[in-house]
Design an enzyme around this catalytic site. Structure first.
Site, mmCIF file in Angstrom:
data_model
loop_
_atom_site.group_PDB
_atom_site.id
_atom_site.type_symbol
_atom_site.label_atom_id
_atom_site.label_comp_id
_atom_site.label_asym_id
_atom_site.label_seq_id
_atom_site.Cartn_x
_atom_site.Cartn_y
_atom_site.Cartn_z
ATOM 1 N N LYS A 111 1.124 -0.975 -0.049
ATOM 2 C CA LYS A 111 0.048 -0.234 0.238
ATOM 3 C C LYS A 111 0.599 1.234 -0.356
ATOM 4 O O LYS A 111 0.071 2.593 -0.717
ATOM 5 C CB LYS A 111 -0.912 0.171 1.126
ATOM 6 C CG LYS A 111 -1.166 1.299 1.541
ATOM 7 C CD LYS A 111 -2.830 1.323 2.771
ATOM 8 C CE LYS A 111 -1.759 1.456 4.197
ATOM 9 N NZ LYS A 111 -1.458 3.056 4.518
ATOM 10 N N ASN A 112 2.246 1.047 0.831
ATOM 11 C CA ASN A 112 3.047 2.672 0.756
ATOM 12 C C ASN A 112 3.785 2.879 -0.030
ATOM 13 O O ASN A 112 4.520 4.138 -0.237
ATOM 14 C CB ASN A 112 3.257 2.804 2.408
ATOM 15 C CG ASN A 112 2.403 2.496 3.686
ATOM 16 O OD1 ASN A 112 1.214 2.890 3.559
ATOM 17 N ND2 ASN A 112 3.770 2.508 4.972
ATOM 18 N N ARG A 164 -4.682 10.586 4.660
ATOM 19 C CA ARG A 164 -3.213 11.653 4.598
ATOM 20 C C ARG A 164 -2.481 11.567 3.211
ATOM 21 O O ARG A 164 -1.746 12.605 3.392
ATOM 22 C CB ARG A 164 -2.489 10.962 5.786
ATOM 23 C CG ARG A 164 -1.473 12.024 6.138
ATOM 24 C CD ARG A 164 0.105 11.301 7.954
ATOM 25 N NE ARG A 164 0.921 12.629 7.372
ATOM 26 C CZ ARG A 164 0.718 13.377 7.613
ATOM 27 N NH1 ARG A 164 -0.449 14.373 8.599
ATOM 28 N NH2 ARG A 164 1.637 14.040 8.016
ATOM 29 N N CYS A 223 -5.270 8.370 10.329
ATOM 30 C CA CYS A 223 -5.135 7.774 11.060
ATOM 31 C C CYS A 223 -4.762 8.724 12.488
ATOM 32 O O CYS A 223 -4.416 9.794 11.919
ATOM 33 C CB CYS A 223 -4.734 6.668 11.363
ATOM 34 S SG CYS A 223 -4.887 5.251 10.583
ATOM 35 N N ARG A 250 0.270 14.857 13.880
ATOM 36 C CA ARG A 250 1.056 14.344 12.167
ATOM 37 C C ARG A 250 0.783 16.271 11.170
ATOM 38 O O ARG A 250 0.495 15.720 10.370
ATOM 39 C CB ARG A 250 0.488 13.285 11.605
ATOM 40 C CG ARG A 250 0.118 12.277 12.262
ATOM 41 C CD ARG A 250 -0.896 11.010 11.333
ATOM 42 N NE ARG A 250 -0.015 10.460 10.431
ATOM 43 C CZ ARG A 250 -0.070 9.325 9.757
ATOM 44 N NH1 ARG A 250 -0.769 8.777 10.320
ATOM 45 N NH2 ARG A 250 0.937 8.942 9.464
ATOM 46 N N LYS A 282 14.277 16.093 10.897
ATOM 47 C CA LYS A 282 13.677 14.841 11.256
ATOM 48 C C LYS A 282 13.741 13.748 9.592
ATOM 49 O O LYS A 282 12.613 14.736 8.504
ATOM 50 C CB LYS A 282 11.826 15.108 12.274
ATOM 51 C CG LYS A 282 11.387 14.082 12.226
ATOM 52 C CD LYS A 282 10.327 14.894 13.286
ATOM 53 C CE LYS A 282 9.685 13.779 13.789
ATOM 54 N NZ LYS A 282 8.928 14.462 14.631
ATOM 55 N N VAL A 302 9.056 9.750 6.021
ATOM 56 C CA VAL A 302 8.636 9.621 4.701
ATOM 57 C C VAL A 302 8.230 9.807 3.231
ATOM 58 O O VAL A 302 8.245 10.213 2.320
ATOM 59 C CB VAL A 302 7.797 8.018 5.098
ATOM 60 C CG1 VAL A 302 7.670 7.039 3.655
ATOM 61 C CG2 VAL A 302 8.383 7.264 6.138
ATOM 62 N N ASP A 354 4.604 0.777 12.117
ATOM 63 C CA ASP A 354 3.343 0.197 11.782
ATOM 64 C C ASP A 354 3.879 -1.385 12.375
ATOM 65 O O ASP A 354 2.578 -2.048 11.680
ATOM 66 C CB ASP A 354 3.267 0.325 10.004
ATOM 67 C CG ASP A 354 3.386 1.356 9.131
ATOM 68 O OD1 ASP A 354 2.848 2.617 10.216
ATOM 69 O OD2 ASP A 354 2.807 1.189 8.122
ATOM 70 N N ILE A 365 8.154 6.910 17.218
ATOM 71 C CA ILE A 365 7.738 7.562 15.748
ATOM 72 C C ILE A 365 6.841 8.778 15.642
ATOM 73 O O ILE A 365 5.591 9.486 15.925
ATOM 74 C CB ILE A 365 7.368 6.970 13.963
ATOM 75 C CG1 ILE A 365 8.240 5.975 14.185
ATOM 76 C CG2 ILE A 365 7.002 7.887 13.415
ATOM 77 C CD1 ILE A 365 10.319 6.570 13.897
ATOM 78 N N ARG A 407 -8.931 -0.463 4.971
ATOM 79 C CA ARG A 407 -8.242 1.213 4.104
ATOM 80 C C ARG A 407 -6.271 0.104 4.111
ATOM 81 O O ARG A 407 -6.044 0.520 2.907
ATOM 82 C CB ARG A 407 -7.465 1.750 5.061
ATOM 83 C CG ARG A 407 -8.954 2.453 5.223
ATOM 84 C CD ARG A 407 -8.274 4.020 6.055
ATOM 85 N NE ARG A 407 -7.246 4.287 6.335
ATOM 86 C CZ ARG A 407 -6.390 5.254 6.657
ATOM 87 N NH1 ARG A 407 -6.965 5.375 7.911
ATOM 88 N NH2 ARG A 407 -5.454 5.711 6.126
HETATM 89 C C1 UD1 Z 1 4.548 6.842 6.623
HETATM 90 C C2 UD1 Z 1 3.690 5.531 5.742
HETATM 91 C C3 UD1 Z 1 2.600 5.020 7.792
HETATM 92 C C4 UD1 Z 1 4.153 5.175 8.999
HETATM 93 C C5 UD1 Z 1 4.790 6.123 8.799
HETATM 94 C C6 UD1 Z 1 6.252 6.157 9.960
HETATM 95 C C7 UD1 Z 1 2.223 5.505 4.214
HETATM 96 C C8 UD1 Z 1 1.325 5.677 3.211
HETATM 97 N N1 UD1 Z 1 2.436 5.930 5.704
HETATM 98 O O1 UD1 Z 1 3.581 7.603 6.393
HETATM 99 O O2 UD1 Z 1 2.313 3.818 7.578
HETATM 100 O O3 UD1 Z 1 3.351 4.268 9.555
HETATM 101 O O4 UD1 Z 1 5.347 6.359 7.299
HETATM 102 O O5 UD1 Z 1 7.113 5.044 9.146
HETATM 103 O O6 UD1 Z 1 3.883 5.558 3.573
HETATM 104 N N2 UD1 Z 1 6.424 14.840 10.636
HETATM 105 C C9 UD1 Z 1 6.867 15.860 10.946
HETATM 106 N N3 UD1 Z 1 6.361 16.833 9.503
HETATM 107 C C10 UD1 Z 1 5.874 16.903 8.597
HETATM 108 C C11 UD1 Z 1 5.836 15.327 7.951
HETATM 109 C C12 UD1 Z 1 6.162 14.674 9.518
HETATM 110 O O7 UD1 Z 1 6.731 16.370 12.331
HETATM 111 O O8 UD1 Z 1 6.145 17.600 8.212
HETATM 112 C C13 UD1 Z 1 7.118 13.669 11.999
HETATM 113 C C14 UD1 Z 1 4.783 13.065 12.565
HETATM 114 O O9 UD1 Z 1 4.610 13.491 12.861
HETATM 115 C C15 UD1 Z 1 5.892 11.785 12.817
HETATM 116 C C16 UD1 Z 1 7.280 11.646 12.114
HETATM 117 O O10 UD1 Z 1 7.506 12.523 11.241
HETATM 118 O O11 UD1 Z 1 5.784 12.364 14.053
HETATM 119 C C17 UD1 Z 1 7.218 10.328 10.668
HETATM 120 O O12 UD1 Z 1 6.278 10.858 9.814
HETATM 121 P P1 UD1 Z 1 6.528 10.328 8.197
HETATM 122 O O13 UD1 Z 1 7.391 9.860 8.063
HETATM 123 O O14 UD1 Z 1 5.652 11.708 7.587
HETATM 124 O O15 UD1 Z 1 4.754 9.277 8.276
HETATM 125 P P2 UD1 Z 1 4.165 9.514 7.029
HETATM 126 O O16 UD1 Z 1 4.835 9.677 5.417
HETATM 127 O O17 UD1 Z 1 2.328 10.025 7.327
#
Ligand code: UD1
Length: 430
Positions: A22-23, A102, A126, A131, A171, A174, A316, A338, A408
């Site tokens: 999915k990701n 998201r 979620c 986030r 930081k 993904v 995850d 995370i 989902r």
């Molecule tokens: C992706 C994955 C999700 C997984 C997560 C962490 C997809 C579709 N989803 O989510 O399944 O749980 O990676 O491995 O691939 N953050 C900030 N600012 C930002 C963006 C993120 O502070 O602009 C923080 C988030 O709140 C969190 C951390 O960075 O604490 C990691 O989040 P991120 O890696 O961005 O997660 P997603 O990409 O949303």
């Protein structure tokens, strides 16, 4: 709303097929916005999130044709999507759509790179923490975009196109890495992305962008160097196997006991999770077609671990590991680094008789002799599946409410598990 009912205590045996990730499928579909030519994606999983994104992309003008409908004898072989964004007819991604998932926010970078403008609702998804999207916006600003927030929307403009830049993430994210990578592929000149996430799904997208004509160095490392192209071309790409689904079923076999081959799984994508599982006393072996997981009668050993960006233990799989450790012989400690609020499964696991104490970002799980079936509530995607794992171990019947979260991210979960001997069924509402 549908529910899932499980009668625990049945071992799992046989084999099940792992779907496309999915990701990876989601950002790959979004990459179709970067070119007017056709992007063909194979092995796309049939999931609610994929369908939600398909609707959003259609709204932007992407033509989507699907073939390769499942048929016996390969019922889980993914679908083939042909995505063509010949003209982008609308650069707005509306609240009603983005709030459902998201990752749909990630259209921002490609729309901006291709059209010089985008208006994208702040995301939902979620409820596992605040986030924010600051890192996405930081990357777009570094590439030369002007950003405003207006009425809950991010309004981004780059009338003269994006320009290559140095982006150093404070930081690991993904999503922000996907955004930066996709936008940089169509920016003028070279972009250096430092402290990039190294998740295999990013490598998969980078490989697809390379087929489309971008030049990317450092794939799989935390420093990506992208030479932007003035235009990108169509390509054909196969989505890599889902490592989170793989880990989830491996944990399910560990929970229920038995011996199952996870066909199509790739061990190298989840080494840390499988090593962790081996430490609990579960046997893992690579087979010509995937991975074999077995546990026959042995007690589960407790584990101390913290979640980390790839290649660390994935957030995850945190809820699934916790469910398993509720029956370990001893006390386990799991620290979530995370997402700050990713423990909603704890109170639901407690309904089944689990003994879990939470303190800040750390859960202490004392293994109990047995769990007992109960009514529980799915709260987010990965938490929901941890309740399935607990239900497989529990005595009697567990009923999971609000399973739309499961749909989902998990394709045909009941069929895959019941095919291996689990007593699990969907109770369709209405
Ligand atoms: C992706 C994955 C999700 C997984 C997560 C962490 C997809 C579709 N989803 O989510 O399944 O749980 O990676 O491995 O691939 N953050 C900030 N600012 C930002 C963006 C993120 O502070 O602009 C923080 C988030 O709140 C969190 C951390 O960075 O604490 C990691 O989040 P991120 O890696 O961005 O997660 P997603 O990409 O949303």
């Amino acid at each position: 709303m549908d529910r899932i009912s499980i009668v625990g205590g049945k071992p799992l045996n046989g084999s099940l097929a792992i779907s496309g990730a999915k990701n990876a499928a989601l950002p790959l579909m979004i990459a179709s916005l970067l070119t007017s030519e056709r992007l063909t994606l194979k092995n796309v999983p049939n999931l609610a999130d994929v369908n939600t994104l398909a609707r959003i992309l259609r709204n932007h003008g992407v033509d989507l044709a699907v073939d390769g409908k499942r048929s016996e004898p390969s019922p889980y072989l993914g679908e083939t999507f042909h995505l063509t964004a010949r003209d982008i007819v609308d650069t707005t991604a509306p609240y009603e759509m983005v709030a459902r998932m998201r990752a749909s926010f990630w259209v921002l970078g490609p729309l901006l790179a291709r059209c010089g403008e985008a208006r994208v609702s702040m995301p939902g998804g979620c409820a596992i923490g605040t986030r924010p999207v600051d890192l996405h916006l930081m990357a777009m600003k570094a590439l030369g975009a002007e950003i405003d927030i207006d009425g809950g929307y991010v309004v981004a403009r780059a009338p003269h196109g994006l320009k290559g830049a140095r982006i150093t993430f404070p930081k690991v994210s993904v999503g922000a890495t996907h955004s930066a990578l996709m936008a940089a592929s169509l920016a003028k000149g070279e972009t250096l992305i430092e402290n990039a996430a190294r998740e295999p799904e990013i490598g998969d997208v980078a490989e697809c962008l390379t087929k489309m004509g971008a030049r990317i160095e450092g794939i799989g490392t935390s420093t990506l160097r992208v030479a932007g192209a003035s235009r990108l071309e169509g390509a054909v790409h196969t989505v890599l196997p889902d490592r989170i689904e793989t880990g989830t079923y491996a944990f399910a076999v560990a929970a229920a006991g038995g011996d199952v081959e996870l066909r199509g799984a790739r061990k190298s994508l989840l080494d840390t999770a499988l090593i962790t599982l081996e430490k609990t006393g579960v046997a893992i072996a690579e087979t010509p077609h995937g991975i074999r997981v077995s546990r026959n009668g042995r007690d589960l050993e407790p584990i101390t671990i913290e979640t980390q960006p790839y290649p660390g233990f994935p957030t995850d799989l945190q809820a699934q590991l916790m469910a398993l450790m509720t029956r370990a012989k001893g006390t386990s400690t799991i620290r979530e680094t995370i997402f700050e609020n990713r423990f909603m499964h704890v109170q639901e696991l407690a309904r089944l008789g689990a003994d879990i104490q939470l303190q800040g970002d750390t859960a202490t799980i004392r293994g109990v002799k047995s769990l007992r079936g109960a009514q529980v509530m799915a709260t987010d995607l990965r938490a929901s599946v941890s309740l399935v794992i607990a239900g497989l171990m529990a005595e009697g019947r567990t009923t999971i409410n609000r399973v739309y979260h499961l749909d989902r991210g998990f394709e045909r979960l009941e069929q895959k598990l019941s095919g291996c001997g689990a007593e699990i069924e969907r109770l369709v509402s209405g």
